[in-house]
Design an enzyme around this catalytic site. Structure first.
Site, PDB file in Angstrom:
ATOM      1  NE  ARG A 197       5.711  10.617  -1.889  1.00 20.03           N
ATOM      2  CZ  ARG A 197       6.996  10.625  -2.235  1.00 20.03           C
ATOM      3  NH1 ARG A 197       7.416  10.116  -3.372  1.00 20.03           N
ATOM      4  NH2 ARG A 197       7.905  11.148  -1.416  1.00 20.03           N
TER       5      ARG A 197
ATOM      6  CD  GLU B  65       4.050   5.652  -1.579  1.00 17.19           C
ATOM      7  OE1 GLU B  65       5.227   5.891  -1.898  1.00 17.19           O
ATOM      8  OE2 GLU B  65       3.525   6.115  -0.547  1.00 17.19           O
TER       9      GLU B  65
ATOM     10  CB  SER C  24     -13.226   3.546 -20.551  1.00 21.75           C
ATOM     11  OG  SER C  24     -12.529   3.924 -21.729  1.00 21.75           O
TER      12      SER C  24
END
Lengths: 150, 150, 150, 150, 150, 150, 150, 150, 150, 150
Positions: free
Chosen positions: F88, F91, F114
């Site tokens: 997830r 995703e 960063s």
């Protein structure tokens, strides 16, 4: 136009013309698998056959030299393997390929079945439980042989 | 020990025993491609045949249940394709696979050649220019058919 | 125009026309998953149904033979899997696929669920905690069966 | 021993014990797909169920905490897809996945079928032309919803 | 024109118009990450918002239905990861992803952070050593829950 | 023993000891995400902290120098992405990554967040519709800056 | 026109104009590696410099905003690595990359050489056995530092 | 024991011995990057140097011939690239590689920078804003030259 | 022990014995490339030669049947290509492969250079500017020839 | 037009003109493999030769600067390897590559065969059993040599 473009054009012309691959093969008196593969871009097509096919498919005669050139052979594996009809052939190799290798070696010795001195045929055979597709690969055995010119 | 380990052990025992795949197939009265593939881990081996093979290969009878279990089938593609003997089979599909798809559809309609209701055979045939390897794939045609239970 | 181009054109025409997939399926009296998949390029569409769909979507009748040809099936995996809605289906196979294999073998023996003699359906079902998507895969069991022609 | 090692050990013990997945599921009164997946390393197994399974399979009680830990889920795709039984499930998604996406959106709106609030079942159903495998995926519809804490 | 083409056209129009993403988000009174993602092809855009955006960007109103359709979501991973700005996000997951998994399980139990019932925000915060980018992922916890319809 | 072996050993010891990640972090007075990641092999662990952790987990003191060495960081992507809880997160990047890039540039200029001057935190927050996982990435903005030594 | 198209157009205009990269860098008074990379699509080009370059290369002034936008950076790896001149750089990393990592850590501690606060230069130096290419990478050391906003 | 095993053993012995790479390089009076790379398995180590290193690291003298053999060079790319310290080097090539190619050709003509007649060095340089890592690649220019024996 | 294990053992024994590949080839009176490849696992080694080599390398005579079996040929491409010495061979094919294909067809017609009826040799030749490696591939031309058994 | 487009145009013009690669090489008095590779986009073509070739192939003189530019070399590996004629060359490397590496080191020491100071030739040689393709790779040996400028 390159051979890939030409192959796509041939595919479209065949569909719109309603011609079968068998009819095209008969027109040039060649085996049907060879003819289909050649029209799909896998073999050079000699000029006499190309002239007949070009006429049948309503193509420009200017493509005849391109049809006669040795193509870059092969099929995009990802595309080919996503199609269930083609995939079953790869599946058979995944399951039986190593066994075939063992038996080629057991029966012929160290070497390969040529895919160049080679033909392939497809048949429909009947069976009480339903028609069967029978595909025959027929290639010359080539023994590993360490040979040099001279 | 899992099936992969067992397959490797079988391969080693066969080599050291000097038995051919054909002799093993004859011992259980099964087709040689089926027997070879099964011993290479591609098919479950029923108990009666497993008992004979275990005895022939000097394996422990404790492996019989493992031989009888349905395996995870298939071959690592990268390994398989790096071998020239197996590669020629993939090359034939790369060159002729799309043509075979077209001809299955032309001759049978929309569907596939089953790789489950299927057999495969390998023969040595003579030819004036040298022996030939003839491999026959023989699978039931399965038409695309939209069916539901009930 | 090839089938891929035609599929994209169909997708655009459907959006601009405002037609639902269900309305298109109803127009040809076919199951909605079959109809949607066919219009997305996964099944040949017989002429009578093609004529209706072409008219509904405002396409040229010249595409009917192309719609009727068996397509190269499948979906580019990388594209398909990047979409969260489709990905959840692959995730279910990643988590439960090996378990399904075990249970197919335990309940049916060695073999597969056919994806050819097969249908698939999607339903909306209610549940106190929210609507549920119910997808049913329904395929004929095909036992591994070593059969030859003749 | 990690979970992967333990899963392989469970697989071997189940084969040598002759226990079916259904018997193991019945012993802990859980759905059979859940039980099989959990024993194949896809779900944590609560202590009471783990105690029963460990005893049934003759495992050391020291593995109970490991069975109770949330695993890294998933299956090596290349291995899984090389098996014909599992492959047919992926093939169904390759052919019908985009259609399912379209119909989820048409029937439910923008969102997904959850694979977490989810169950999956497998049944054997009879049909005049042969038994059928029926697999049901049943997941909560989750609409795309832009929500924040507080 | 498909959604990919439209997304590229939007990107070009935004650059030539000099509009910021924030200004576009303000125009439709939606969160800026949602708006940016939607204009980059990741969310359907409802008609009222689409009408405003189309007008702002000088697009044809004919694209409004296409903007309103649920898109195939996702980003080509190779392209995305080659960009250093995006790569740092992937790097954070490569280094901290497994730790986040462990802590989700430790704090919430077995389950996931939803990426559907989800929002994401980006802020600029000051720090004595230089401004900081603060990205907040905020998703509903979904416990693994074996549920069926009915 | 290399760091990978040591990480697996730590994972097993933590499970059998019943210690939580939070308890381990508290023992060394470090942030819990940092501690978890470090124990999972992503950060060198300074000697004082390593001495405490080694004692807590019942490890040999000989591993302290190995814990103190800068590791090869990162996670096998295929393994990590197959797990739904980790997936997830990926995703979210697939859907929102390009939007985050645009907004970093719009708000900060050309540069990156960063991942080295960086911290990450995870919280549980309540919401009327269920608990939410809130993950905060907090990194220094680094502008593209063409600088040379001297 | 997107940035990729524009980069290709720049490449063609430079060739037909006969301008060297050095001449283009001199025209805008910027380092030659920066200028070349920027014209190859890797950096935004500020308006003053863009105006000069557009005029030198005979491009339309309408492309100036596009040149000024932060691009999606990076190079298709397969394409880049197939070129022997570029490949040697990757080869150096394959052979010496892990050693450089060890020595960065030994000399600077845990952290990285920034590729953002960074410059790169290329020189031609003479040597009795032939000219040498000397490439200097010069990046700020960034220590791993767990910092939060506030 | 093969070279890979030996490299891992060397890595462990160096950590437990507390020796720095620089100390090892000084002991054999060789450049530190060369020495580090050689001990990480990238160069054969001549017998005199190998004898010193083996003694320093407490290895068995039997490994000296193995250290002296030309190794299979290179680094697993996926492993190497997942580490942020190494990744920044690849990132620099992704951004600047094509520019370097252009400038090699502009300044030297058609050819490459050799990675064989080659050295690489790493320095720490001070800068008002923080220490900088300076890496110098120094390779002989090799012009494309069509030469044959005799 | 399988062939891969045996190949690694041979490599180690050769190094510790100090024997050159040429000496091993001379001992069995076979070409040196063939002998080296065979000992690296690429060819079956007939019993008489195997007996000599086993004795030279101090191996157990029990490995002779394994040496005599046809191996799974090939090299892991990623490993092989990471080595600069081997990579240059692949580079030559990347640059000149399509040209060689064109010239095989121009000079011989449609077909291939066999890699089975094939030998390969390596020579050191002098040149005023330095010694040259000369590698000769020598394979029988096989014309595409559509032949069947019978 | 970029070099890739130009290469395809050259290929088409050569086919329609009926010119052989040998005739084109003769026209510019260069080796035939070099000429073919250069026309296939692998080498810059100096102006005098380019003028002749452009005239022979009926190309526009405007392409001469593009032909003279150093190209991005290399061949898409997947495309190249799918062609059986090219594949046999890769197969030879898969089988004999590691052996060649061993023998280069045994005969020359640590280093490589240059693919830059390099030529390649193809010959047709007769043999009682059929014509043979003889391909000769001829590259300067480059010893690993740690050299710096100055």
């Amino acid at each position: 136009m390159n051979r890939t473009d030409l192959t796509e054009l041939i595919a479209q012309r065949r569909i719109s013309s309603g011609l079968t691959w068998q009819e095209l093969a008969d027109a040039i008196d060649r085996p049907v698998v060879w003819t289909t593969a050649a029209l799909l871009g896998q073999h050079p097509i000699p000029r006499p056959e190309a002239e007949i096919l070009v006429e049948k498919l309503g193509l420009d005669v200017g493509v005849i030299p391109l049809l006669g050139t040795v193509p870059v052979r092969g099929t995009d594996r990802d595309v080919a393997m996503s199609d269930p009809t083609i995939y079953r052939l790869y599946e058979a190799l995944a399951v039986y390929g190593p066994a075939l290798k063992e038996l080629i070696h057991e029966n012929f010795g160290d070497g390969i079945m040529s895919a160049i001195n080679f033909s392939i045929d497809i048949d429909k055979k009947t069976h009480p439980n339903g028609d069967r597709v029978v595909i025959t690969l027929d290639g010359k055995f080539l023994p590993y042989d360490w040979v040099s010119a001279d």
